[in-house]
Write a protein that holds these residues in place. Structure first.
Motif, PDB file in Angstrom:
ATOM      1  N   SER A  54       0.822  -1.204   0.000  1.00  0.00           N
ATOM      2  CA  SER A  54       0.000   0.000   0.000  1.00  0.00           C
ATOM      3  C   SER A  54       0.856   1.254   0.000  1.00  0.00           C
ATOM      4  CB  SER A  54      -0.957  -0.007   1.183  1.00  0.00           C
ATOM      5  OG  SER A  54      -0.222   0.014   2.388  1.00  0.00           O
ATOM      6  N   GLU A  55       2.025   1.219   0.635  1.00  0.00           N
ATOM      7  CA  GLU A  55       2.893   2.383   0.661  1.00  0.00           C
ATOM      8  C   GLU A  55       3.575   2.611  -0.674  1.00  0.00           C
ATOM      9  OE1 GLU A  55       5.553   1.925   3.924  1.00  0.00           O
ATOM     10  OE2 GLU A  55       3.933   1.969   5.391  1.00  0.00           O
ATOM     11  N   ASN A  56       3.794   1.577  -1.444  1.00  0.00           N
ATOM     12  CA  ASN A  56       4.471   1.720  -2.730  1.00  0.00           C
ATOM     13  C   ASN A  56       3.549   2.159  -3.852  1.00  0.00           C
ATOM     14  OD1 ASN A  56       6.877   0.971  -1.612  1.00  0.00           O
ATOM     15  ND2 ASN A  56       6.640  -1.196  -2.113  1.00  0.00           N
ATOM     16  N   TRP A  57       2.271   2.284  -3.583  1.00  0.00           N
ATOM     17  CA  TRP A  57       1.316   2.659  -4.611  1.00  0.00           C
ATOM     18  C   TRP A  57       1.423   4.146  -4.869  1.00  0.00           C
ATOM     19  CZ3 TRP A  57      -4.071   4.609  -3.750  1.00  0.00           C
ATOM     20  CH2 TRP A  57      -4.764   4.708  -4.949  1.00  0.00           C
ATOM     21  N   ASP A  58       1.607   4.538  -6.128  1.00  0.00           N
ATOM     22  CA  ASP A  58       1.730   5.945  -6.496  1.00  0.00           C
ATOM     23  C   ASP A  58       0.354   6.502  -6.818  1.00  0.00           C
ATOM     24  OD1 ASP A  58       2.668   8.420  -7.169  1.00  0.00           O
ATOM     25  OD2 ASP A  58       3.372   7.821  -9.167  1.00  0.00           O
ATOM     26  N   VAL A  59      -0.213   7.222  -5.876  1.00  0.00           N
ATOM     27  CA  VAL A  59      -1.555   7.765  -6.034  1.00  0.00           C
ATOM     28  C   VAL A  59      -1.593   8.810  -7.138  1.00  0.00           C
ATOM     29  CG1 VAL A  59      -3.435   8.942  -4.844  1.00  0.00           C
ATOM     30  CG2 VAL A  59      -1.992   7.347  -3.598  1.00  0.00           C
ATOM     31  N   LEU A  60      -0.555   9.598  -7.240  1.00  0.00           N
ATOM     32  CA  LEU A  60      -0.517  10.685  -8.216  1.00  0.00           C
ATOM     33  C   LEU A  60       0.112  10.263  -9.549  1.00  0.00           C
ATOM     34  CD1 LEU A  60       0.646  13.509  -5.789  1.00  0.00           C
ATOM     35  CD2 LEU A  60      -1.666  13.050  -6.579  1.00  0.00           C
ATOM     36  N   GLY A  61       0.198   8.964  -9.768  1.00  0.00           N
ATOM     37  CA  GLY A  61       0.840   8.463 -10.978  1.00  0.00           C
ATOM     38  C   GLY A  61       0.163   8.907 -12.263  1.00  0.00           C
ATOM     39  N   THR A  62      -1.132   9.090 -12.260  1.00  0.00           N
ATOM     40  CA  THR A  62      -1.837   9.468 -13.485  1.00  0.00           C
ATOM     41  C   THR A  62      -2.210  10.937 -13.532  1.00  0.00           C
ATOM     42  OG1 THR A  62      -3.949   8.886 -12.476  1.00  0.00           O
ATOM     43  CG2 THR A  62      -2.811   7.155 -13.732  1.00  0.00           C
ATOM     44  N   ALA A  63      -1.783  11.723 -12.529  1.00  0.00           N
ATOM     45  CA  ALA A  63      -2.133  13.144 -12.493  1.00  0.00           C
ATOM     46  C   ALA A  63      -1.396  13.894 -13.593  1.00  0.00           C
ATOM     47  CB  ALA A  63      -1.788  13.729 -11.132  1.00  0.00           C
ATOM     48  N   PHE A  85      -2.787  16.936  -6.610  1.00  0.00           N
ATOM     49  CA  PHE A  85      -2.902  17.087  -8.061  1.00  0.00           C
ATOM     50  C   PHE A  85      -3.728  18.327  -8.360  1.00  0.00           C
ATOM     51  CE2 PHE A  85      -6.438  14.388  -6.855  1.00  0.00           C
ATOM     52  CZ  PHE A  85      -7.495  14.903  -7.582  1.00  0.00           C
ATOM     53  N   VAL A  86      -3.467  18.938  -9.504  1.00  0.00           N
ATOM     54  CA  VAL A  86      -4.088  20.211  -9.864  1.00  0.00           C
ATOM     55  C   VAL A  86      -5.140  19.959 -10.927  1.00  0.00           C
ATOM     56  CG1 VAL A  86      -3.673  22.518 -10.800  1.00  0.00           C
ATOM     57  CG2 VAL A  86      -1.957  21.431  -9.332  1.00  0.00           C
ATOM     58  N   VAL A  87      -6.318  20.544 -10.732  1.00  0.00           N
ATOM     59  CA  VAL A  87      -7.401  20.463 -11.699  1.00  0.00           C
ATOM     60  C   VAL A  87      -7.639  21.860 -12.235  1.00  0.00           C
ATOM     61  CG1 VAL A  87      -9.823  19.886 -12.055  1.00  0.00           C
ATOM     62  CG2 VAL A  87      -8.448  18.541 -10.473  1.00  0.00           C
ATOM     63  N   ASP A  88      -7.579  22.016 -13.556  1.00  0.00           N
ATOM     64  CA  ASP A  88      -7.841  23.313 -14.170  1.00  0.00           C
ATOM     65  C   ASP A  88      -9.340  23.519 -14.261  1.00  0.00           C
ATOM     66  OD1 ASP A  88      -5.163  23.992 -14.552  1.00  0.00           O
ATOM     67  OD2 ASP A  88      -5.065  22.813 -16.408  1.00  0.00           O
ATOM     68  N   ALA A  89      -9.817  24.572 -13.614  1.00  0.00           N
ATOM     69  CA  ALA A  89     -11.233  24.917 -13.688  1.00  0.00           C
ATOM     70  C   ALA A  89     -11.416  25.882 -14.851  1.00  0.00           C
ATOM     71  CB  ALA A  89     -11.692  25.537 -12.377  1.00  0.00           C
TER      72      ALA A  89
END
Length: 192
Positions: free
Chosen positions: A162-171, A179-183
């Motif tokens: 679980s620690e090795n999982w890259d949450v922001l890998g697809t950002a 992660f940044v979302v353009d509004a």
């Protein structure tokens, strides 16, 4: 593939009224006539959904007020125009006709279906949980307390995965650990 007498009888009864329906006792007593296999029975369809929907069976009349009442009970939106209302009524009537045709099937002597499962030897082996399958789980338990109740020990391997999982890998864009979302507001304000 072998099929039991009850299933064979139910299959014959449900296929069509033109097929002869044999009582349960005739399967055991008439040994001189070959019993058809399920593939023989199912090779020639005797009815279809289209034939049930297009049959001239008496339909229940659904009025506009009844349709509106059903839609309100279902929390569905009311039709926007009379054409849409007519389509909804026609669809509902055809569905009711189909349900009535299915309800008319004679199911005397047919046991209710309790579960859909693979009852072959291989399927039963796969569904059987034994000590060999539980050994890994049982090894992760320790006995605690006066009554020696089992308690599961959390494995370090799960924490590492679980620690090795890259949450922001697809950002697309990141700002630190976010992660940044353009509004669309920025683009609109620049146009004005």
């Amino acid at each position: 593939m072998a099929i039991c007498n009850n299933c064979r009888l139910a299959l014959r009864q449900s296929l069509h009224k033109r097929l002869p329906i044999y009582p349960r006792a005739t399967f055991a007593t008439k040994s001189h006539s070959p019993t058809p296999s399920p593939s023989d029975i199912l090779s020639k369809p005797t009815w279809s959904i289209r034939s049930l929907l297009s049959s001239a069976a008496p339909t229940e009349t659904i009025t506009s007020s009844r349709l509106h009442h059903l839609l309100r009970l279902s929390a569905l939106p009311l039709p926007r125009c009379p054409e849409e209302e007519e389509r909804m009524i026609a669809t509902l009537q055809s569905q009711l006709r189909f349900v009535r045709a299915v309800q008319d099937v004679d199911t005397k002597g047919v046991e209710p279906l309790r579960a859909i499962r693979d009852e072959t030897e291989e399927g039963m082996r796969e569904a059987t949980v034994g000590l060999a399958e539980l050994r890994e789980v049982l090894e992760k338990e320790v006995k605690v307390g006066y009554y020696q109740r089992p308690k599961r020990v959390k494995g370090a391997r799960m924490a590492e995965e679980s620690e090795n999982w890259d949450v922001l890998g697809t950002a697309g864009r990141r700002a630190g650990k976010f992660f940044v979302v353009d509004a669309g507001k920025k683009a609109k304000s620049e146009e004005a």
